[in-house]
Every structure is written in C-alpha cells, then in structure tokens.
Design an enzyme around this catalytic site. Sequence first.
Site, PDB file in Angstrom:
ATOM      1  CG  HIS A  14      36.546  48.928  42.557  1.00 28.25           C
ATOM      2  ND1 HIS A  14      37.089  47.844  41.909  1.00 28.25           N
ATOM      3  CD2 HIS A  14      37.618  50.100  41.928  1.00 28.25           C
ATOM      4  CE1 HIS A  14      38.298  48.456  41.114  1.00 28.25           C
ATOM      5  NE2 HIS A  14      37.995  49.513  40.804  1.00 28.25           N
ATOM      6  CG  HIS A  38      36.475  52.700  39.280  1.00 27.62           C
ATOM      7  ND1 HIS A  38      37.784  53.141  40.343  1.00 27.62           N
ATOM      8  CD2 HIS A  38      36.106  53.882  39.881  1.00 27.62           C
ATOM      9  CE1 HIS A  38      38.107  54.094  40.916  1.00 27.62           C
ATOM     10  NE2 HIS A  38      37.003  54.502  40.839  1.00 27.62           N
ATOM     11  CG  ASP A  66      38.797  49.796  35.245  1.00 20.50           C
ATOM     12  OD1 ASP A  66      37.994  50.586  35.806  1.00 20.50           O
ATOM     13  OD2 ASP A  66      40.323  49.773  35.577  1.00 20.50           O
ATOM     14  CG  HIS A  67      37.138  46.959  38.158  1.00 20.98           C
ATOM     15  ND1 HIS A  67      37.856  45.907  38.170  1.00 20.98           N
ATOM     16  CD2 HIS A  67      37.650  47.459  37.625  1.00 20.98           C
ATOM     17  CE1 HIS A  67      39.131  45.847  38.460  1.00 20.98           C
ATOM     18  NE2 HIS A  67      39.786  47.611  37.581  1.00 20.98           N
ATOM     19  CG  HIS A  77      40.809  51.577  43.846  1.00 21.02           C
ATOM     20  ND1 HIS A  77      41.701  51.881  44.041  1.00 21.02           N
ATOM     21  CD2 HIS A  77      40.101  51.483  43.235  1.00 21.02           C
ATOM     22  CE1 HIS A  77      41.691  52.037  42.419  1.00 21.02           C
ATOM     23  NE2 HIS A  77      40.476  51.541  42.551  1.00 21.02           N
ATOM     24  CG  ASP A 125      41.796  48.257  40.325  1.00 17.01           C
ATOM     25  OD1 ASP A 125      42.144  47.139  40.008  1.00 17.01           O
ATOM     26  OD2 ASP A 125      41.445  49.207  39.842  1.00 17.01           O
ATOM     27  CG  HIS A 150      44.538  46.586  37.110  1.00 22.01           C
ATOM     28  ND1 HIS A 150      44.336  47.661  37.395  1.00 22.01           N
ATOM     29  CD2 HIS A 150      43.075  46.975  36.969  1.00 22.01           C
ATOM     30  CE1 HIS A 150      43.847  49.039  37.562  1.00 22.01           C
ATOM     31  NE2 HIS A 150      42.479  48.108  36.931  1.00 22.01           N
TER      32      HIS A 150
END
Lengths: 317, 317
Positions: B62, B64, B66-67, B139, B210, B268
């Site tokens: 996804h 975001h 941090d990914h 998510h 996530d 995570h």
Amino acid sequence: MSVRLIFLGTSAGLPTVKRGLSCIVLKYRGDLLIFDCGEGAQRSMMIAGIGFPKNLKIFITHMHGDHVLGLPGLLQTLSLMDRKYDVYVYGPKGIVDFIMKVKELLQFQISYGLHINEVNSGIVVEEKDYVVRAAEAMHFQQSYAYSFEEKPKPGKFHPDKALALGVPKGPLWKMLQEGKCVLNMFGEPVFPHQVMDPPKDGIKIVFSGDTRPCESVLNLSMNADVLIHDSTFDDSLVDKAISDMHSTASEAAEIALKANVKLLVLTHISARYSSSTEALLNQAREKFGNVIVAEDFLELLISKNDVSLRRLIDPMK
Amino acid sequence: MSVRLIFLGTSAGLPTVKRGLSCIVLKYRGDLLIFDCGEGAQRSMMIAGIGFPKNLKIFITHMHGDHVLGLPGLLQTLSLMDRKYDVYVYGPKGIVDFIMKVKELLQFQISYGLHINEVNSGIVVEEKDYVVRAAEAMHFQQSYAYSFEEKPKPGKFHPDKALALGVPKGPLWKMLQEGKCVLNMFGEPVFPHQVMDPPKDGIKIVFSGDTRPCESVLNLSMNADVLIHDSTFDDSLVDKAISDMHSTASEAAEIALKANVKLLVLTHISARYSSSTEALLNQAREKFGNVIVAEDFLELLISKNDVSLRRLIDPMK
C-alpha cells in the site's frame, strides 16, 4: 561555543555497505541543522543518538535523489512522534513542489508547522548567534553550497583601561562592551577598541554540496575552520568529474588552499573507493596538508582553536 | 526447491535503531521478489549481500511512506548500476503516479525497462514455477496482501509400475510424467496416478501487509507454510489496533490458526516494543504455538518439510 558536526551519509549517488547517502548534521547551542537528507538519514540520526530539538532546520543543496529522498520520511516520522515545534526547510527551486507532491501522493499528515523556503544566494537564516549563508555551486541543476557562520564574539573588556581613561564603572562600561563610543568624565570620547581586545571570529563551516570547483564556493569558504567539499573521484577520473559536475580530491584541496581553510573534509565518496580511500587522501594531501576523508558516524568537535575527532560507531566493523 | 526469505525491515511507521522500515525479500531459483520497499531497503539489501538478478519483481502492499519511500532510491540505484534487465513493480492504485512524479521531480533517468502495474485481487504474476497472488487487505487505503505459491511438483514416477502395466520405456513414460493418459501395449488406458505418487504441494508464503484481521487474508493464507502477518500492537492496545487498522499479536495468531499455517512470523512491530517483544510473542503463542517475531536480517530457509533460521547480521549488537 563549540560546534558538533556528525557525518551520517558520506557516499555519492548510491549507498554502500559502509556509507549512507548524503547527510551531515550540525549541533550548536541546542539547535540542530541538517545539511542534505539522503535516504536513510532519519535512521542514522537515531543510531547516532541525535534527538530532534525545538530548533530544527534542514538545508538541501540540490534536488537529486541521493540528497533529498530521506526528507519525506523524516518529516513523516517527526509527525508520528507528534512534534509540535515548527520545522524549517531550505533548498533550491523545486523543494516545495517535491515535499508537497510526495505528501499528497502518500497522504501523510504533518503535526507541526512546516516552513519550506526556496533560497537565493546570501544569508538564508539569521539567528542571534549565527547565520547560514547560501552560495550557488556548480552542478547540473540549481545547487547551493551553505556556510554556517558563528557571529564574532566581542573581545575581552579591560576595566583597568576604562578607569585609566576616565570611564567609571556603570552603564558606560556596558555601552563600551556593546560596541558604542562613550564620553569620559572629561567629556572626551572613548572608543571600544581602547578598552577591549579585538572581536574574536566565530566558527565557520562550509558545505560545498555537489559541485565542480568554482569561484563562488571558494569565496564562501574563505578562512573557514572546516570546509566539507565534494571529492567524488580521484584525479585519474578528472574527465568523469568534469562530465558529472563533481570534483576530484586534488581539486577540492586546491579550493581549501586558496580559501585558507583550517581543515578540509573530503566527502561524497564514489562507491569505487569502498575498499580504500587512500588515493583520494594522498592526492589531496599533496596540495593541502590538513585533510581527512569523511566516514559515516564520524564526529568533529569544532572550537575556534581546535578540532577533535571521534567515531560514534565504527562503520568499518 | 527451497525459498530464502530475508527480513530487511520489520518496524512499523517509523524506524528504530534495530528495525528498518518494511521490506522483505524472497529468493527463489535465481529470482528476487521484494515485498514492500521502505526507506533504507536498498542499503539493507547491500548489507545482506543480496544482489540484483535478471528477474527482479517488487510488490508494494500500500501507498504509505513506510512501505514505499525506499522505492525511488532503489530504482535510481539500479540505473546508476547501469542495469539493462527489465524491472517489474506491482502495487495498488497510485503506484504509477508516485514513481513517475518522483522521477520527474528529481529528474532521474532509468537505464532499463520499468514496468509498473496497478494490481487487482487474483494472480498478478505467473512464472513457470510459481505464481504471486494478491488479495485485498483491510487498511486505510487500497491495500494488498500477497502470496508466493510454488506450483505443485509431480509425484515420483515408478518405472516398475509402468512396466507392469505394459507401458514400455520411451516417449510414453514422458507423457505419463507430464500428466497425460497413454495407451499400453494392449491398447488399454494407463493414467498417471497409476504409475506416479500424488503431486507434492509447493511452498506457500503469505505477506499480509498492514491489515486488520480479515476474511480475505485468511483465505489467502490457507495452509501456507509461512504467514507473515501485521502484529503492530500487543493485545492491550487492541483499540489502537482497530483505529489504526492494524492487528494485535493474538489477532494475527487467530488468523494463523484458522488458516492452518505451519509458521507464523509477526512483523510491523511498533517502536514501543524496542526493548522487548516478549509480550507480542507470548500473547500470540497462547493461540498458536509455532510463532516467531521477525527481526531485521533474519533469514528463513524454507522447504516443504522444514524451516531453518539464520541471522545474517545480529541486529541486537
């Protein structure tokens, strides 16, 4: 006051096992100034134990990935930490668009005031005790070198001289210490230089960013205590340095010599020197004696008379 | 064939000293599959000694930060390495826009064919020996879980059985091994299952990304050898897990139990568990015995009958 300078990313273009992408942090009187923010910078700050104080300023030399791709993550992490103090970012044309677009594409929120400034040559920050100045470097895009310049400190005040010149203890002494001319008990003018030592120069540190050797970086570097200069290649690759708009080790040393700096730090080291930077060091040293090669997690503690080195973590392990 | 799975980033949201941002790599028969690409992933790959082979596929769960914030730097580095082989990126809606915008804003060139695919649920990659399947996770945004599924292997062929059934050595044996029915020397049909052991299941590995615990990830995970599941919080923070659309340790364990997986890997991990992940492990273990907590640079060597663990680098040092 001394300045703590911590190298967190000293690689060029792509990272290596031992060198992260461009990032240097400067700590001064509780302020944190970050110069370039390559990918991984935020984590290296955590590993080096660098906190995020109230006064936080980030300076980007130019909009290449290896100098700026750690910035969105850092801004997001500060927000996840629920930071409330403002953050100031300075950089070339394009910095506003980059941050705002990535923020929009990845839908992240900012918990604090974020001030992004596209800079021009000249003073970009003036604080009580220091200024940060930008000068155009010579790279592919608009690219800046930055100097951190501690303001000069007033020289020592000599009460005996003031008394001998007929200036009694009291408000007149304070005026003299503030650089003002006063009248003594005989109505004659007394000047600060008659009762005080000359002002002491502050600490000056210059970051060239990515650049060919050039006049503007040379001028910015005049009499600096520390010059951190692009030294991507050794002299045998001068043609590549020219085509890629970088500097060789001895070109950096020539700038250091002409600018009369005290210490030269070579950085932005190409991955081809992963096993040894001796060639860079030796070539620079032939032109300028006081030179070192930057390493990740190397800390310099800089005062006006001395620079001491310490390795926060041994990256060679 | 066995699968090498290397955890390179096991932190949630923000990195810690010991955990980088989300990234797991899977090596199989010379192919490299990267699942999520948080900031710093490319350098962790270098530190772990993971090269960049001809077949390179990157799957993003996804959009975001941090990914995905390590992806532009990785793509740029591959180009600086003058890669010529194509690179395939798979991700949710927004992945094309993100990569193309950052590439434009930072003006970097790509030396290879870059194929970016916005995926839907179902098979997203089919290779000779494996497929990768996506399933919608639960998510904030469009978010996918992915499974790597090795194709079933034909069972052992028994020449003695074939001879006894009147099928002579030669092309007919090959046809039987390929799953085809043949006629024996008496004109009677002989079926593969009469001369071969049943097909052997391939290795199956699932990455939840996530997610809240959900049906679609449960279904994707059925009978997996390894399920790597969101376990951002321990059970005492279940309300936060619900509001932040993550899972707790025992919620992850319930999915593992219902899906009949062999091994559950919790990942995570919130920065609040920096000093100890015992709470996560113990809570999960109450529901599902075969569980470990992911660590950066932990490698799993996965075969159909066994999983062995190895630490490439000890991140606790």
